[in-house]
Each structure stands twice: as structure tokens, then as C-alpha cells.
Design a protein around this motif. Sequence first.
Motif, mmCIF file in Angstrom:
data_model
loop_
_atom_site.group_PDB
_atom_site.id
_atom_site.type_symbol
_atom_site.label_atom_id
_atom_site.label_comp_id
_atom_site.label_asym_id
_atom_site.label_seq_id
_atom_site.Cartn_x
_atom_site.Cartn_y
_atom_site.Cartn_z
ATOM 1 N N PHE A 134 0.826 -1.203 0.000
ATOM 2 C CA PHE A 134 0.000 0.000 0.000
ATOM 3 C C PHE A 134 0.864 1.258 0.000
ATOM 4 C CE2 PHE A 134 -3.492 2.680 1.794
ATOM 5 C CZ PHE A 134 -4.468 2.337 0.879
ATOM 6 N N PHE A 135 2.014 1.202 0.663
ATOM 7 C CA PHE A 135 2.959 2.324 0.651
ATOM 8 C C PHE A 135 3.611 2.488 -0.725
ATOM 9 C CE2 PHE A 135 3.606 2.234 5.458
ATOM 10 C CZ PHE A 135 3.070 3.490 5.645
ATOM 11 N N LYS A 136 3.851 1.386 -1.422
ATOM 12 C CA LYS A 136 4.557 1.429 -2.709
ATOM 13 C C LYS A 136 3.668 1.854 -3.877
ATOM 14 C CE LYS A 136 7.864 -2.191 -1.555
ATOM 15 N NZ LYS A 136 8.210 -3.592 -1.746
ATOM 16 N N ASP A 137 2.432 1.416 -3.841
ATOM 17 C CA ASP A 137 1.526 1.617 -4.966
ATOM 18 C C ASP A 137 0.606 2.814 -4.713
ATOM 19 O OD1 ASP A 137 -0.018 1.256 -7.255
ATOM 20 O OD2 ASP A 137 -1.273 -0.282 -6.326
ATOM 21 N N ASP A 138 0.540 3.746 -5.678
ATOM 22 C CA ASP A 138 -0.319 4.929 -5.536
ATOM 23 C C ASP A 138 -1.524 4.903 -6.482
ATOM 24 O OD1 ASP A 138 1.423 5.886 -3.663
ATOM 25 O OD2 ASP A 138 2.401 7.314 -4.984
ATOM 26 N N LYS A 139 -1.622 3.915 -7.345
ATOM 27 C CA LYS A 139 -2.690 3.882 -8.343
ATOM 28 C C LYS A 139 -4.083 3.894 -7.721
ATOM 29 C CE LYS A 139 0.152 1.449 -11.659
ATOM 30 N NZ LYS A 139 0.500 0.137 -12.161
ATOM 31 N N TRP A 140 -4.234 3.223 -6.591
ATOM 32 C CA TRP A 140 -5.534 3.147 -5.926
ATOM 33 C C TRP A 140 -6.061 4.539 -5.565
ATOM 34 C CZ3 TRP A 140 -5.666 5.365 -1.174
ATOM 35 C CH2 TRP A 140 -4.433 5.560 -0.533
ATOM 36 N N ALA A 141 -5.166 5.491 -5.319
ATOM 37 C CA ALA A 141 -5.557 6.833 -4.868
ATOM 38 C C ALA A 141 -6.277 7.635 -5.948
ATOM 39 C CB ALA A 141 -4.333 7.591 -4.373
ATOM 40 N N ASN A 142 -6.138 7.241 -7.212
ATOM 41 C CA ASN A 142 -6.809 7.936 -8.307
ATOM 42 C C ASN A 142 -8.327 7.903 -8.172
ATOM 43 O OD1 ASN A 142 -4.328 8.476 -9.471
ATOM 44 N ND2 ASN A 142 -4.391 6.640 -10.752
ATOM 45 N N TYR A 143 -8.841 6.971 -7.396
ATOM 46 C CA TYR A 143 -10.281 6.795 -7.256
ATOM 47 C C TYR A 143 -10.866 7.556 -6.068
ATOM 48 C CZ TYR A 143 -9.198 3.135 -10.574
ATOM 49 O OH TYR A 143 -8.749 2.460 -11.665
ATOM 50 N N PHE A 144 -10.047 8.360 -5.408
ATOM 51 C CA PHE A 144 -10.484 9.095 -4.230
ATOM 52 C C PHE A 144 -10.276 10.585 -4.443
ATOM 53 C CE2 PHE A 144 -9.382 4.856 -2.866
ATOM 54 C CZ PHE A 144 -10.359 4.530 -1.942
ATOM 55 N N ASP A 145 -11.044 11.384 -3.709
ATOM 56 C CA ASP A 145 -10.952 12.839 -3.824
ATOM 57 C C ASP A 145 -10.178 13.478 -2.674
ATOM 58 O OD1 ASP A 145 -12.396 12.912 -6.188
ATOM 59 O OD2 ASP A 145 -14.314 13.017 -5.121
ATOM 60 N N GLN A 146 -9.443 12.688 -1.922
ATOM 61 C CA GLN A 146 -8.673 13.215 -0.794
ATOM 62 C C GLN A 146 -7.177 13.193 -1.106
ATOM 63 O OE1 GLN A 146 -9.677 11.662 3.111
ATOM 64 N NE2 GLN A 146 -11.648 10.950 2.330
ATOM 65 N N GLU A 147 -6.430 13.956 -0.342
ATOM 66 C CA GLU A 147 -4.980 13.982 -0.484
ATOM 67 C C GLU A 147 -4.422 12.617 -0.089
ATOM 68 O OE1 GLU A 147 -1.082 14.232 0.155
ATOM 69 O OE2 GLU A 147 -2.036 14.726 2.038
ATOM 70 N N ILE A 148 -3.506 12.083 -0.876
ATOM 71 C CA ILE A 148 -3.068 10.686 -0.734
ATOM 72 C C ILE A 148 -2.445 10.365 0.623
ATOM 73 C CG2 ILE A 148 -0.842 11.058 -1.866
ATOM 74 C CD1 ILE A 148 -1.140 8.188 -3.001
ATOM 75 N N GLU A 149 -1.601 11.220 1.147
ATOM 76 C CA GLU A 149 -0.940 10.910 2.419
ATOM 77 C C GLU A 149 -1.934 10.875 3.580
ATOM 78 O OE1 GLU A 149 2.037 9.646 2.577
ATOM 79 O OE2 GLU A 149 2.256 10.005 0.428
ATOM 80 N N GLU A 150 -2.886 11.795 3.563
ATOM 81 C CA GLU A 150 -3.910 11.813 4.603
ATOM 82 C C GLU A 150 -4.796 10.570 4.492
ATOM 83 O OE1 GLU A 150 -7.919 14.373 5.494
ATOM 84 O OE2 GLU A 150 -6.157 15.479 4.780
ATOM 85 N N LEU A 151 -5.173 10.247 3.281
ATOM 86 C CA LEU A 151 -6.010 9.081 3.029
ATOM 87 C C LEU A 151 -5.262 7.791 3.394
ATOM 88 C CD1 LEU A 151 -8.712 8.126 1.926
ATOM 89 C CD2 LEU A 151 -7.692 8.126 -0.357
ATOM 90 N N ARG A 152 -4.016 7.710 2.995
ATOM 91 C CA ARG A 152 -3.195 6.537 3.306
ATOM 92 C C ARG A 152 -3.121 6.343 4.830
ATOM 93 N NH1 ARG A 152 1.726 7.075 0.209
ATOM 94 N NH2 ARG A 152 1.015 5.553 -1.295
ATOM 95 N N PHE A 153 -2.912 7.444 5.568
ATOM 96 C CA PHE A 153 -2.841 7.377 7.028
ATOM 97 C C PHE A 153 -4.146 6.814 7.605
ATOM 98 C CE2 PHE A 153 -3.690 9.157 11.216
ATOM 99 C CZ PHE A 153 -2.562 8.769 11.909
ATOM 100 N N LYS A 154 -5.279 7.348 7.154
ATOM 101 C CA LYS A 154 -6.572 6.902 7.673
ATOM 102 C C LYS A 154 -6.824 5.424 7.372
ATOM 103 C CE LYS A 154 -8.904 11.388 7.254
ATOM 104 N NZ LYS A 154 -9.923 12.116 6.474
ATOM 105 N N ILE A 155 -6.566 5.033 6.136
ATOM 106 C CA ILE A 155 -6.836 3.650 5.722
ATOM 107 C C ILE A 155 -5.937 2.669 6.464
ATOM 108 C CG2 ILE A 155 -6.714 2.028 3.789
ATOM 109 C CD1 ILE A 155 -7.732 4.341 1.992
ATOM 110 N N ILE A 156 -4.641 2.960 6.509
ATOM 111 C CA ILE A 156 -3.711 2.039 7.184
ATOM 112 C C ILE A 156 -4.007 1.978 8.678
ATOM 113 C CG2 ILE A 156 -1.296 1.676 7.836
ATOM 114 C CD1 ILE A 156 -0.529 2.636 5.009
#
Length: 174
Positions: A134-156
Motif C-alpha cells: 500500500f505504501f509502494k503503490d499509488d494507483k488506488w488513490a486515483n479513485y479518491f478525492d482526498q490527499e493521498i498521504e492523509e487518506l493513506r494514514f486513515k486507511i492504514i
Amino acid sequence: MKIYNQTNFFKHTFCEFLQIDDFQFPESNNYKSKSDSSYYYTKEGVYRKSNHWGRVANCRWKLKHAKNYKNQQTVIGFAKWTDFYPINSTEKTYFLKVDFDQKTVELKPKKEKNTNHLYTYVEAQKRKKQVQQFFKDDKWANYFDQEIEELRFKIITDFISSNKSLQEIKMIFK
């Protein structure tokens, strides 16, 4: 919780050995393995002199080492008997520790009282691999409207604090 000693520490265990630089390994060590690792037992724990760490037979022994350590380099590590934990168990004794700045995840055994969500060794290993990916791959973030680092933090954070799958948690944030 199982109690480990020199007769059973090598049977399906997880342990983090601390690298020791100032210990003179005795000539008359207690045990030498077929792979040339030497073991010296004390009342408190075990010293291990070896050039291989990580997967050791049916165990997972990590070496907490200095930054200049290279694989296949012979070093001495020490672990207390209380530092060994079962890995072939249904006991939930492991949690995941995530460093969001370094983008790393570590599997940690529960020591004393702990408020982290706990998993079996196998469950924790699977989740660790998923977080690393999840840290390596950013493609999943294209489907969300939030900033990736904030979203990554919440999801993880949700993922390591529950039994929910990554997919279930991602759906919550869509």
C-alpha cells in the motif's frame, strides 16, 4: 504464555535479537548448529553467533543491528528468554507498528499490557505485506478525492486496528 528456555526456544518462535559488539564468545559454547551458528546459554537468555538472520529453520529471528550490517556478515546477537514468542499458534500476540514518515511497517510481539489490535503471527505477516504494498503503490488513490498521504494514514490506521480487509476500509472512504 509459553515460557522459553534452552530446550525449546528454537521451535517455531519469533524473536528480535539485539546485536552485541562487545561480547567475547566462549570457546566452549553450548551448541553449534549444522549451519555453523553458535549458541551460548545463560540464565537470562541466549547469545547467537551467526551469519544468517531472518528465517532460521522454522523460526523468524530478526537482528536489531547497526546501520552498517550486511547480510552474510557474522555477528553476535543476544535475546532474553522472555523475548521469544510462538509463531505457529492461534494466540493473538502480534501487532503492527507503522512509521508513516519512513513508510515502514514492523511486526511486533505484545509485551505486557497493550492497546493495539492483536493478530496471530500469520495474520500479522499478511497484513504487514499488504501495508508495505500500500505504501509502494499509488494507483488506488486515483479513485479518491482526498490527499493521498492523509487518506493513506486513515486507511492504514483503520486496517491495523481492526479485522476489516483493506477493500472494506477503502469502500468506507469512497
